[in-house]
Design a protein around this motif. Structure first.
Motif, short mmCIF file in Angstrom:
data_model
loop_
_atom_site.label_atom_id
_atom_site.label_comp_id
_atom_site.label_asym_id
_atom_site.label_seq_id
_atom_site.Cartn_x
_atom_site.Cartn_y
_atom_site.Cartn_z
N SER A 1 70.51 68.96 -4.51
CA SER A 1 71.33 70.15 -4.30
C SER A 1 70.52 71.44 -4.32
O SER A 1 70.83 72.39 -3.60
CB SER A 1 72.41 70.22 -5.39
N LEU A 2 69.48 71.46 -5.14
CA LEU A 2 68.68 72.68 -5.25
C LEU A 2 68.03 73.08 -3.94
O LEU A 2 67.80 74.26 -3.68
CB LEU A 2 67.61 72.51 -6.33
N ARG A 3 67.77 72.11 -3.08
CA ARG A 3 67.10 72.41 -1.81
C ARG A 3 67.94 73.31 -0.91
O ARG A 3 67.42 73.99 -0.04
CB ARG A 3 66.75 71.10 -1.09
N THR A 4 69.25 73.31 -1.12
CA THR A 4 70.13 74.14 -0.29
C THR A 4 70.83 75.24 -1.10
O THR A 4 71.75 75.89 -0.59
CB THR A 4 71.20 73.27 0.39
N LYS B 1 49.90 84.91 -2.54
CA LYS B 1 51.24 85.50 -2.52
C LYS B 1 52.21 84.65 -3.33
O LYS B 1 52.20 83.43 -3.27
CB LYS B 1 51.71 85.60 -1.07
N LYS B 2 53.07 85.33 -4.07
CA LYS B 2 54.09 84.65 -4.86
C LYS B 2 55.10 83.96 -3.96
O LYS B 2 55.56 84.54 -2.97
CB LYS B 2 54.80 85.67 -5.77
N GLU B 3 55.45 82.71 -4.28
CA GLU B 3 56.40 81.97 -3.47
C GLU B 3 57.80 82.56 -3.60
O GLU B 3 58.22 82.99 -4.66
CB GLU B 3 56.45 80.50 -3.91
N ASN B 4 58.53 82.56 -2.51
CA ASN B 4 59.92 82.98 -2.51
C ASN B 4 60.81 81.84 -2.98
O ASN B 4 60.41 80.67 -2.96
CB ASN B 4 60.34 83.44 -1.11
N ILE B 5 62.04 82.19 -3.40
CA ILE B 5 62.94 81.20 -3.97
C ILE B 5 63.21 80.04 -3.01
O ILE B 5 63.21 78.88 -3.41
CB ILE B 5 64.27 81.87 -4.39
N GLU B 6 63.44 80.35 -1.73
CA GLU B 6 63.73 79.28 -0.77
C GLU B 6 62.61 78.24 -0.72
O GLU B 6 62.87 77.04 -0.62
CB GLU B 6 63.94 79.86 0.64
N THR B 7 61.36 78.71 -0.81
CA THR B 7 60.21 77.81 -0.75
C THR B 7 60.12 76.97 -2.02
O THR B 7 59.88 75.76 -1.96
CB THR B 7 58.92 78.62 -0.55
N ILE B 8 60.33 77.61 -3.15
CA ILE B 8 60.30 76.88 -4.43
C ILE B 8 61.35 75.77 -4.44
O ILE B 8 61.10 74.64 -4.85
CB ILE B 8 60.54 77.84 -5.61
N ILE C 1 61.49 67.48 -13.33
CA ILE C 1 61.31 68.20 -12.07
C ILE C 1 62.37 69.29 -11.92
O ILE C 1 62.08 70.44 -11.55
CB ILE C 1 61.39 67.24 -10.87
N VAL C 2 63.62 68.95 -12.23
CA VAL C 2 64.73 69.90 -12.10
C VAL C 2 64.59 71.02 -13.13
O VAL C 2 64.80 72.20 -12.82
CB VAL C 2 66.08 69.18 -12.26
N GLU C 3 64.22 70.66 -14.37
CA GLU C 3 64.05 71.66 -15.42
C GLU C 3 62.98 72.68 -15.02
O GLU C 3 63.18 73.90 -15.18
CB GLU C 3 63.67 70.98 -16.73
N GLU C 4 61.87 72.20 -14.52
CA GLU C 4 60.77 73.10 -14.16
C GLU C 4 61.17 74.01 -13.00
O GLU C 4 60.83 75.20 -12.99
CB GLU C 4 59.53 72.29 -13.81
N LYS C 5 61.88 73.46 -12.04
CA LYS C 5 62.28 74.24 -10.87
C LYS C 5 63.28 75.35 -11.26
O LYS C 5 63.16 76.50 -10.85
CB LYS C 5 62.88 73.32 -9.81
N LEU C 6 64.27 75.00 -12.08
CA LEU C 6 65.27 75.98 -12.49
C LEU C 6 64.68 77.04 -13.42
O LEU C 6 65.05 78.21 -13.36
CB LEU C 6 66.45 75.28 -13.16
N ALA C 7 63.76 76.63 -14.27
CA ALA C 7 63.08 77.61 -15.12
C ALA C 7 62.30 78.61 -14.27
O ALA C 7 62.34 79.82 -14.51
CB ALA C 7 62.14 76.91 -16.10
N LYS C 8 61.65 78.11 -13.24
CA LYS C 8 60.81 78.96 -12.39
C LYS C 8 61.64 79.99 -11.64
O LYS C 8 61.31 81.18 -11.62
CB LYS C 8 60.01 78.10 -11.42
N ILE C 9 62.74 79.55 -11.02
CA ILE C 9 63.52 80.51 -10.21
C ILE C 9 64.32 81.47 -11.09
O ILE C 9 64.76 82.52 -10.64
CB ILE C 9 64.45 79.81 -9.20
N SER C 10 64.53 81.11 -12.37
CA SER C 10 65.27 81.98 -13.29
C SER C 10 64.36 82.94 -14.04
O SER C 10 64.84 83.83 -14.74
CB SER C 10 66.04 81.13 -14.31
N GLY C 11 63.05 82.72 -13.93
CA GLY C 11 62.11 83.58 -14.65
C GLY C 11 61.92 83.17 -16.10
O GLY C 11 61.50 83.96 -16.93
N GLY C 12 62.24 81.90 -16.42
CA GLY C 12 62.07 81.39 -17.77
C GLY C 12 60.80 80.57 -17.92
O GLY C 12 60.24 80.11 -16.93
N GLU C 13 60.36 80.39 -19.15
CA GLU C 13 59.17 79.59 -19.40
C GLU C 13 59.49 78.10 -19.45
O GLU C 13 58.64 77.27 -19.14
CB GLU C 13 58.54 79.99 -20.73
#
Length: 393
Positions: free
Chosen positions: A253-256, A2-9, A64-76
């Protein structure tokens, strides 16, 4: 799986970032990274985009931050910068050459407008056409043979007008025109322009992504090809890197982020509804209100609403406006927004210093226009504060 939800990511930083089971990744507060031998150094430099050589390029805390923000935004891919303006400048530069033509909306972020009008235009002979952006035909009519970029900000600054993002992309792509959007107002939680075909998505991480008014940063998100190209040119050569500690603060900050955005939205809607019904308010600009002229377009391309709004007082009497400002207790006067605290500002204060009278009036802003950012305080307390201030005008 199952694809992870944003809160989990947002809540998990990835095992590769951890040291000896630490629940929070360390800060890599180092300027350079050494290589084990000659061959390792050669291989590292063969792919400097993806390797660690020097913190002006890459750093694990930043990555770490770049990868996380890319993932939740749908970017590569994504690249963090030392400020939102650094991200804006790099994005625009990556899409233009001397003599290019840019189409943008009238109500973009003030410093971004300054960059286009007072820097790129005279120094690089870049022509800029300003439109309201409400009707797609405006974009179509503004395109010239040398148009290389359509720069969007939806919702826009101060008046919060929307652009039909999908329609703009469909117009631009066949003509080879790049599309860039400042998506700060919605955050990656409530609007995903990359899924609508936009090339580059910008955020001032100083706002909601940071959320605590203690870090200045910006990010650009897009395809790997576009971000790699931006990395080797505008990012690496101009040196607008972010410090590892600031990246670590963003990770905190991203955690919340999702939780905070939900509360910003809930409180902002309640405040907007109060202001909408107040007899001393001429009009209110907030896409979450059903009375907002572009409410249906907002529902189509956003899944929620930020905490920033504007309204116009039924007075242009500067003394009365100052009285209202100066008698608020919870709303502090400040130029930024998106933090935990509620803020108030009048665009006229700074815009009249940055823009000519004609430019100011062309943006559709008056002395009575007020901008407020709804923080994380108790909603009833915020409404009471505004009610008490409005009684004095």
């Amino acid at each position: 799986m199952k694809k992870e939800n944003i809160e989990t990511i947002l809540s998990h930083d990835g095992k590769k970032a951890h040291s000896k089971g630490a629940v929070v990744p360390p800060i890599y507060q180092n300027s350079l990274f050494t290589m084990k031998d000659w061959d390792d150094a050669e291989q590292t430099f063969d792919d400097r985009i993806n390797n660690y050589i020097y913190t002006r390029g890459n750093n694990p805390s930043v990555r770490i931050v770049e990868e996380k923000l890319a993932k939740i935004s749908g970017g590569e891919s994504a690249k963090l910068f030392g400020s939102g303006m650094a991200a804006i400048s790099a994005s625009i530069l990556s899409c233009i050459t001397s003599g290019s033509h840019i189409i943008t909306v009238k109500n973009i972020y003030g410093p971004a407008n300054n960059l286009l009008q007072n820097y790129f235009k005279p120094k690089f002979n870049v022509d800029v056409t300003y439109i309201s952006g409400i009707d797609i035909k405006e974009f179509e009519d503004a395109i010239q043979p040398n148009t290389s970029l359509i720069y969007l900000e939806s919702p826009s600054s101060v008046i919060l007008s929307l652009q039909d993002i999908e329609a703009v992309v469909k117009l631009a792509k066949p003509k080879g025109i790049k599309t860039v959007i400042d998506n700060t107002w919605s955050s990656p939680i409530f609007q995903k322009p990359l899924s609508l075909g936009v090339d580059l998505e910008i955020h001032s991480c100083t706002k909601y992504i940071g959320g605590h008014s203690d870090v200045v940063a910006g990010i650009v998100i897009g395809s790997k090809r576009d971000i790699d190209n931006l990395f080797t040119k505008e990012f690496e050569l101009l040196g607008a890197k972010i410090a590892p500690f600031e990246a670590w603060l963003l990770l905190r900050s991203l955690r919340t982020l999702k939780i905070r955005m939900d509360q910003h939205q809930k409180s902002a809607l309640a405040v907007a509804q109060f202001l909408e019904s107040h007899p001393k308010i001429e009009k209110i600009n907030y896409p979450g209100l059903k009375s907002f002229p572009q409410y249906e377009l907002g529902k189509k391309q956003m899944t929620g609403y930020g905490g920033l709004m504007s309204f116009q007082l039924k007075t242009f009497d500067l003394n009365k406006i100052k009285t209202f400002f100066n008698n608020l207790n919870l709303f502090q006067i400040g130029v930024s927004w998106g933090g935990h605290e509620s803020l108030i500002y009048a665009p006229a204060i700074s815009y009249l210093k940055e823009l000519s009278k004609e430019q100011f009036e062309g943006m559709g802003i008056s002395l009575g226009d007020i901008r407020i950012s709804i923080g994380l305080e108790n909603t009833e307390d915020l409404v009471d504060d505004l009610y008490n201030g409005l009684k004095l005008i």
